[in-house]
Design a protein around this motif. Sequence first.
Motif, PDB file in Angstrom:
ATOM      1  N   GLN A  99       1.089 -11.103   9.794  1.00  0.00           N
ATOM      2  CA  GLN A  99      -0.039 -10.616   8.999  1.00  0.00           C
ATOM      3  C   GLN A  99       0.208  -9.198   8.498  1.00  0.00           C
ATOM      4  O   GLN A  99      -0.087  -8.880   7.342  1.00  0.00           O
ATOM      5  CB  GLN A  99      -1.329 -10.655   9.819  1.00  0.00           C
ATOM      6  N   VAL A 100       0.758  -8.335   9.352  1.00  0.00           N
ATOM      7  CA  VAL A 100       1.035  -6.954   8.935  1.00  0.00           C
ATOM      8  C   VAL A 100       2.036  -6.942   7.784  1.00  0.00           C
ATOM      9  O   VAL A 100       1.835  -6.259   6.770  1.00  0.00           O
ATOM     10  CB  VAL A 100       1.549  -6.117  10.127  1.00  0.00           C
ATOM     11  N   TRP A 104       1.251  -5.844   3.967  1.00  0.00           N
ATOM     12  CA  TRP A 104       2.063  -4.807   3.320  1.00  0.00           C
ATOM     13  C   TRP A 104       2.642  -5.320   2.006  1.00  0.00           C
ATOM     14  O   TRP A 104       2.634  -4.630   0.998  1.00  0.00           O
ATOM     15  CB  TRP A 104       3.176  -4.366   4.268  1.00  0.00           C
ATOM     16  N   TYR A 105       3.107  -6.565   2.031  1.00  0.00           N
ATOM     17  CA  TYR A 105       3.686  -7.158   0.828  1.00  0.00           C
ATOM     18  C   TYR A 105       2.627  -7.301  -0.270  1.00  0.00           C
ATOM     19  O   TYR A 105       2.859  -6.942  -1.418  1.00  0.00           O
ATOM     20  CB  TYR A 105       4.287  -8.520   1.168  1.00  0.00           C
ATOM     21  N   THR A 106       1.463  -7.841   0.095  1.00  0.00           N
ATOM     22  CA  THR A 106       0.412  -8.011  -0.914  1.00  0.00           C
ATOM     23  C   THR A 106      -0.121  -6.669  -1.378  1.00  0.00           C
ATOM     24  O   THR A 106      -0.513  -6.513  -2.525  1.00  0.00           O
ATOM     25  CB  THR A 106      -0.744  -8.859  -0.373  1.00  0.00           C
ATOM     26  N   CYS A 107      -0.140  -5.669  -0.529  1.00  0.00           N
ATOM     27  CA  CYS A 107      -0.589  -4.331  -0.890  1.00  0.00           C
ATOM     28  C   CYS A 107       0.352  -3.733  -1.921  1.00  0.00           C
ATOM     29  O   CYS A 107      -0.084  -3.082  -2.870  1.00  0.00           O
ATOM     30  CB  CYS A 107      -0.645  -3.457   0.351  1.00  0.00           C
ATOM     31  N   GLY A 133      -1.223  -1.101  -6.285  1.00  0.00           N
ATOM     32  CA  GLY A 133       0.184  -0.753  -6.447  1.00  0.00           C
ATOM     33  C   GLY A 133       0.446   0.633  -5.894  1.00  0.00           C
ATOM     34  O   GLY A 133       0.260   0.899  -4.732  1.00  0.00           O
ATOM     35  N   SER A 134       0.838   1.572  -6.783  1.00  0.00           N
ATOM     36  CA  SER A 134       1.118   2.931  -6.322  1.00  0.00           C
ATOM     37  C   SER A 134      -0.089   3.844  -6.491  1.00  0.00           C
ATOM     38  O   SER A 134      -0.060   4.985  -6.060  1.00  0.00           O
ATOM     39  CB  SER A 134       2.319   3.495  -7.090  1.00  0.00           C
ATOM     40  N   LYS A 135      -1.169   3.376  -7.141  1.00  0.00           N
ATOM     41  CA  LYS A 135      -2.364   4.192  -7.355  1.00  0.00           C
ATOM     42  C   LYS A 135      -3.334   4.006  -6.194  1.00  0.00           C
ATOM     43  O   LYS A 135      -3.610   2.886  -5.777  1.00  0.00           O
ATOM     44  CB  LYS A 135      -3.052   3.788  -8.657  1.00  0.00           C
ATOM     45  N   ILE A 136      -3.861   5.102  -5.683  1.00  0.00           N
ATOM     46  CA  ILE A 136      -4.820   5.059  -4.576  1.00  0.00           C
ATOM     47  C   ILE A 136      -6.063   5.807  -5.023  1.00  0.00           C
ATOM     48  O   ILE A 136      -5.989   6.917  -5.552  1.00  0.00           O
ATOM     49  CB  ILE A 136      -4.249   5.707  -3.312  1.00  0.00           C
ATOM     50  N   CYS A 137      -7.204   5.179  -4.786  1.00  0.00           N
ATOM     51  CA  CYS A 137      -8.482   5.787  -5.120  1.00  0.00           C
ATOM     52  C   CYS A 137      -9.309   5.850  -3.844  1.00  0.00           C
ATOM     53  O   CYS A 137      -9.501   4.837  -3.175  1.00  0.00           O
ATOM     54  CB  CYS A 137      -9.191   4.961  -6.192  1.00  0.00           C
TER      55      CYS A 137
END
Length: 149
Positions: A99-100, A104-107, A133-137
């Motif tokens: 699951q981890v 991580w893959y889907t994230c 993807g690489s953007k974090i809000c």
Amino acid sequence: MGITEKKCIKTKKTNTIKIQAWWRGALVRRTLLHAALRACIIQWWWKQKLAELLEKRRRAALQQDMRQNWAVVKLQSYVRMWRIRLRYCRLLNAVRIIQVYWRWYTCQNRGFFQGSYELTASRLGLELEISLGSKICQITDCIPFPIKN
């Protein structure tokens, strides 16, 4: 006294002796019969007591055997339960690892929501983290509840 009278007295004596012998024999036989019956009764009682004692011993042995079998079965069930629990924990650990890595893959490819909240009597506090993807809000907000009087 004549010869016939002597013979008659002699036959009476022999008949008397025979009757007395028969009566004494009957008395002895009756006494022996009573003694034999009493001996049979005592033997029967003793055999019954021995049978009861043997039955008690047999039941005690069966109960002891039953307790030992119960203990063995209980021990076996605990060992089986422990082994199954160990296998379950290993599988659960493997599932968590999968699951981890999957998260991580889907994230990395799609994004995800992650957050926490705190609920009190007068407000709701939110902390959200949205990753695409690489953007974090990151969103942090505190929502007050209206107080009714």
